[in-house]
Design an enzyme around this catalytic site. Structure first.
Site, mmCIF file in Angstrom:
data_model
loop_
_atom_site.group_PDB
_atom_site.id
_atom_site.type_symbol
_atom_site.label_atom_id
_atom_site.label_comp_id
_atom_site.label_asym_id
_atom_site.label_seq_id
_atom_site.Cartn_x
_atom_site.Cartn_y
_atom_site.Cartn_z
ATOM 1 N N ASP A 21 -7.213 0.257 3.162
ATOM 2 C CA ASP A 21 -6.305 0.322 4.314
ATOM 3 C C ASP A 21 -5.752 1.736 4.415
ATOM 4 O O ASP A 21 -6.154 2.631 3.658
ATOM 5 C CB ASP A 21 -5.183 -0.721 4.194
ATOM 6 C CG ASP A 21 -4.410 -0.603 2.870
ATOM 7 O OD1 ASP A 21 -4.488 0.463 2.224
ATOM 8 O OD2 ASP A 21 -3.739 -1.571 2.490
ATOM 9 N N ASP A 25 -7.246 1.049 -2.244
ATOM 10 C CA ASP A 25 -7.312 -0.105 -1.342
ATOM 11 C C ASP A 25 -7.883 0.253 0.033
ATOM 12 O O ASP A 25 -7.710 1.386 0.518
ATOM 13 C CB ASP A 25 -5.921 -0.726 -1.166
ATOM 14 C CG ASP A 25 -5.481 -1.501 -2.398
ATOM 15 O OD1 ASP A 25 -6.321 -1.719 -3.283
ATOM 16 O OD2 ASP A 25 -4.307 -1.883 -2.480
ATOM 17 N N HIS A 71 -12.821 -5.590 9.269
ATOM 18 C CA HIS A 71 -12.391 -6.209 8.029
ATOM 19 C C HIS A 71 -12.657 -7.708 8.102
ATOM 20 O O HIS A 71 -13.079 -8.241 9.113
ATOM 21 C CB HIS A 71 -10.900 -5.954 7.804
ATOM 22 C CG HIS A 71 -10.577 -4.510 7.595
ATOM 23 N ND1 HIS A 71 -9.296 -4.067 7.388
ATOM 24 C CD2 HIS A 71 -11.354 -3.404 7.566
ATOM 25 C CE1 HIS A 71 -9.305 -2.753 7.235
ATOM 26 N NE2 HIS A 71 -10.546 -2.332 7.341
ATOM 27 N N TYR A 122 -9.563 -9.028 0.296
ATOM 28 C CA TYR A 122 -8.357 -8.200 0.433
ATOM 29 C C TYR A 122 -7.318 -8.909 1.292
ATOM 30 O O TYR A 122 -7.642 -9.441 2.359
ATOM 31 C CB TYR A 122 -8.728 -6.852 1.042
ATOM 32 C CG TYR A 122 -7.615 -5.836 0.946
ATOM 33 C CD1 TYR A 122 -7.039 -5.533 -0.282
ATOM 34 C CD2 TYR A 122 -7.139 -5.186 2.080
ATOM 35 C CE1 TYR A 122 -6.025 -4.604 -0.383
ATOM 36 C CE2 TYR A 122 -6.126 -4.249 1.990
ATOM 37 C CZ TYR A 122 -5.572 -3.962 0.753
ATOM 38 O OH TYR A 122 -4.560 -3.048 0.657
ATOM 39 N N GLU A 178 -2.819 2.958 3.649
ATOM 40 C CA GLU A 178 -2.115 3.381 2.441
ATOM 41 C C GLU A 178 -3.113 3.802 1.368
ATOM 42 O O GLU A 178 -2.938 4.826 0.705
ATOM 43 C CB GLU A 178 -1.234 2.232 1.928
ATOM 44 C CG GLU A 178 -0.073 1.866 2.826
ATOM 45 C CD GLU A 178 1.015 2.912 2.841
ATOM 46 O OE1 GLU A 178 1.371 3.435 1.773
ATOM 47 O OE2 GLU A 178 1.516 3.223 3.940
ATOM 48 N N GLU A 227 -6.143 1.798 -7.647
ATOM 49 C CA GLU A 227 -4.678 1.817 -7.649
ATOM 50 C C GLU A 227 -4.089 1.032 -8.812
ATOM 51 O O GLU A 227 -3.102 1.426 -9.405
ATOM 52 C CB GLU A 227 -4.139 1.238 -6.338
ATOM 53 C CG GLU A 227 -4.367 2.126 -5.128
ATOM 54 C CD GLU A 227 -3.791 1.510 -3.865
ATOM 55 O OE1 GLU A 227 -2.687 0.942 -3.942
ATOM 56 O OE2 GLU A 227 -4.442 1.581 -2.810
ATOM 57 N N ARG A 229 -4.507 -7.798 2.805
ATOM 58 C CA ARG A 229 -3.787 -7.115 3.890
ATOM 59 C C ARG A 229 -4.763 -6.901 5.046
ATOM 60 O O ARG A 229 -5.514 -5.926 5.064
ATOM 61 C CB ARG A 229 -3.202 -5.783 3.404
ATOM 62 C CG ARG A 229 -2.108 -5.968 2.370
ATOM 63 C CD ARG A 229 -1.436 -4.661 1.980
ATOM 64 N NE ARG A 229 -0.379 -4.897 1.023
ATOM 65 C CZ ARG A 229 -0.531 -4.897 -0.309
ATOM 66 N NH1 ARG A 229 -1.737 -4.667 -0.820
ATOM 67 N NH2 ARG A 229 0.484 -5.131 -1.110
#
Length: 763
Positions: A84, A82, A353, A306, A86, A9, A308
């Site tokens: 997740d 990423d 995670h 990460y 998104e 990204e 998030r």
């Protein structure tokens, strides 16, 4: 040409990965999302299984073209966005674009995921690719569709019924409700008086204090007495018992305090707000930089995992490294016999995670400090210390409690408590909040035993008043959003930014206060769309989206269930009158025409106006006394309006007094009441104007170019007419903080230059 193409990204992340994967890989960035719903009605086709109409995002067209060109030459394509929902959706959108361009024939395209940007993690991810998870993609599509359906149907209703430019969001609206309800609690709060009674004594040179908790055998509620008269009665009765106190009870206990879990997105944001004074938005931007990679002298490396996540798990390798570090740097008492484990309090936490942690505990804050900006260093240090402390031994305390009776009355008792830190444990590294107890004299009590007698040095009452519940700060709002299940941790910063950008709330002394517009919007939504701003409804919808991402539920039925009720509700509310929403009748007649007055919403907030408008134009400020309103305005002598030659008068607006034309609204000329102070510093951007002192709408001082709006350059801190020795920018600013004192700072964020010129007070 390389035969392998890896797509991420962020371009800064691409630089870090290139170092690990070498010349056989070409690495390109999508620069975030590449497709989004078309920005018009019908982007989600509710009559056709919620089919979604996407289009390329204009600003990313050139990046998509670069990816398409590289795909033609590559054999293996790795989608490494990423880890997740998104990120999964972005990978899927890239795949769909490449399919539409018919570029995937004979291509091996797979998804790779890593939670930290280190050589081991990246190479392991590339060696173990997987297919795109459509469950995660569909969960993100469902969320995007829900947000679109709410926004594109509620916002036009707000435009029609309240004011153009307003918006309503699926998670933004319940967050606004939290702030507005707290404000109503504060307004409804009635302050009450209460008293506490204290006894001061000493043994030897050591003084201590105690508080009355029982009178004549009756326990006092929260150690309090309702009023001053009762306080005098109680004091008189105790004073009659003499001027000595006996120790009637001694209780000694050992107490431990365990370390907090490593950071999740939510707890990191809360601590950064409280400890570092950073906003949630700045916290996430800075954490993104630490995750994507910083050049620490030996090359670019990702410093944290990460950011998030709602998991509090740590990888076994990380725990082993942390425990080795504790064992080598601290006495053996600081290392527990077994690793410390934590369980997430968040519902549906993604335990696969990891928590937010340094990629290596051996990369201490001191080692990386020369390579980080001040903000990056502060955040990294906090994450590093929290991670290290979570695997350390608990802190230990000795607590003592003494009950004292004055004279021979054992039915009236005072209590003194003391706590001494006997072993710091994790507190040697990290204190979760300001309430962590340090070893000092204030926490100690003198050595006393049952039957000992001490003098009564002073006996006195202290007046108090009950306090209303506090307004939400960014930290407490994030905590409330998490507790109520409103949104996901990764969305908290954007929720708060939206509320501020829409001017539904303002920050006053770092606390959220709803604006007049925010209160009207919230009133409309809670009265007419109560289901959709209900905290339980929002939380249950988040649970359903989690079930979609886990493959336990289909996404189309979730959308359909929501849409049926919501669409009917929107249609029902089309005929509500604007007056019903924006006006509130008051029991007062208009002094001009005798018609009823009402509290109305205008461009500058609420005011009192005549319901006979436009025939009658009587208005006054909401909190203004009528006699004051009817006084003649102050005329500026010796000057006329430069626009139409009319009289200039002093007016009062939402943000205080100003000079305006008496012919308003025909002439809208305004100017500040006081001439702004000129700093004499030349504007570094246009080099034509100078920076002058101004005040923002919220009362905060800033400095901007006097040629505004031609030049819009502005800084928050006082400017200094000196060039930055690091980047050459023509202006420095003076920044003062409690922690660092006064510094000359470069206003260019990417520069990071800071030079202390005065230490903090008291240092």
């Amino acid at each position: 040409m390389p035969t392998n193409l890896l797509i991420v990204e962020s371009p800064s992340k691409a630089k870090t990965l290139k170092k690990y994967l070498g010349k056989d890989f070409e690495i390109l960035a999508s620069y975030g999302h590449v497709r989004d719903l078309i920005p018009k009605q019908g982007a989600v086709d509710t009559a056709n299984q919620f089919a979604m109409k996407y289009e390329l995002i204009d600003r990313n067209q050139k990046h998509v073209d670069a990816i398409a060109t590289a795909v033609k030459e590559a054999e293996n394509i790795y989608l490494a966005t990423d880890p997740d929902r998104e990120g999964e959706a972005i990978s899927w959108h890239i795949l769909e674009i490449l399919k539409n361009k018919r570029l995937l024939k004979d291509k091996n395209i797979q998804r790779v995921v890593f939670h930290e940007i280190t050589q081991t993690a990246v190479k392991d991810a590339v060696a173990n690719p997987r297919a795109i998870s459509m469950d995660l993609v569909n969960a993100q599509q469902a969320r995007r569709a829900l947000d679109y359906l709410v926004g594109f149907n509620l916002s036009p209703l707000l435009w029609k019924k309240i004011r153009r430019g307003l918006s309503a969001g699926r998670v933004q609206s319940p967050a606004l409700r939290l702030i507005c309800e707290r404000e109503l609690e504060i307004r409804a709060f009635k302050q009450e008086e209460y008293w506490t009674i204290h006894l001061d004594s000493h043994k030897g040179r050591q003084k201590f204090g105690a508080k009355l908790f029982q009178f004549k055998g009756e326990k006092l509620e929260q150690f309090s007495i309702p009023n001053e008269a009762r306080q005098h009665e109680v004091l008189s009765a105790i004073q009659a018992n003499g001027n000595e106190a006996r120790i009637v009870k001694v209780e000694k206990r050992k107490k431990t305090r365990s370390p907090a879990a490593p950071f999740t997105t939510s707890t990191m944001q809360q601590e950064a707000v409280r400890k570092l004074g950073m906003t949630t938005d700045r916290t996430m931007r800075t954490a993104q930089q630490l995750y994507e990679g910083i050049d620490v002298g030996s090359g670019i490396v990702g410093l944290i995992t990460y950011m998030r996540t709602d998991s509090v798990n740590l990888a076994n390798e990380a725990i082993a490294e942390i425990r080795d570090y504790i064992g080598s740097q601290f006495d053996k008492a600081y290392l527990p016999a077994n690793p410390v484990t934590y369980k997430s309090k968040a519902k549906n936490a993604q335990e696969a995670h990891e928590a937010i942690r340094p990629t290596s505990i051996l990369r201490t804050p001191e080692l990386v400090k020369p390579f980080l900006s001040p903000e990056q260093f502060k955040l990294y240090e906090m994450i590093w210390k929290r991670t290290l402390s979570c695997q350390m031994a608990p802190a230990k305390f000795d607590t003592t409690s003494l009950d004292l009776a004055v004279g021979n009355d054992d039915t009236t008792l005072f209590r003194a408590s003391g706590q001494i830190l006997t072993f710091p444990g994790f507190i040697a590294v990290y204190q979760e909040d300001a309430d962590d107890v340090e070893e000092d004299d204030e926490g100690r009590l003198p050595p006393l035993e049952m039957g000992d007698v001490v003098p009564v040095d002073k006996l006195y009452g202290e007046q108090h008043f009950t306090q209303p519940p506090p307004r939400y700060s960014e930290a407490s709002l994030v905590k409330a959003l998490e507790e109520f299940g409103i949104g996901r941790p990764s969305t908290y910063a954007s929720i708060i930014s939206t509320l501020k950008d829409r001017e539904y709330v303002i920050l006053d002394k770092k606390r959220f206060v709803p604006t007049d517009v925010g209160e009207v919007v919230n009133k409309f939504l809670t009265e007419h769309f109560a289901t959709y701003v209900d905290y339980n409804f929002t939380a249950k919808l988040e649970d359903k989206l989690d079930e979609v991402s886990n493959g336990e539920r289909e996404w189309i039925p979730v959308l359909d269930e929501f849409w049926q009720g919501f669409d009917n509700q929107v249609k029902e509310k089309q005929n509500i009158s604007r007056q019903e929403i924006t006006q509130e009748a008051i029991d007062e007649a208009c002094p001009k025409c005798s018609k009823p007055l009402a509290i109305r919403l205008g461009k500058r907030g609420k005011f009192i106006g005549c319901t006979g408008y436009p025939e009658c134009d009587y208005t006054r400020n909401l909190n203004e006394d009528q006699a004051e309103v009817e006084e003649a305005p102050t005329v500026i002598e010796g000057r006329v309006c430069p626009s139409d030659g009319g009289q200039l008068i002093i007016k009062t607006g939402r943000y205080g007094k100003f000079i305006g034309c008496a012919n308003y609204p025909k002439c809208k000329h305004i100017e500040p009441l006081e001439k702004p102070k000129d700093t004499g510093v030349t504007c570094p951007e246009c080099k034509a104007g100078t920076l002058i002192e101004r005040k923002s709408r919220y009362g905060k001082m800033f400095y901007s170019c006097n040629t505004y709006p031609t030049c819009k350059y502005a800084v928050w801190n006082p400017p200094v007419n000196e060039s930055c020795p690091k980047c050459g920018w023509p202006v420095l600013t003076l920044k003062t903080t409690k922690r660092r004192g006064t510094e000359k700072v470069c206003p260019q964020k990417e520069c990071g230059f800071a030079e202390q010129i005065a230490p903090p007070e008291g240092s």
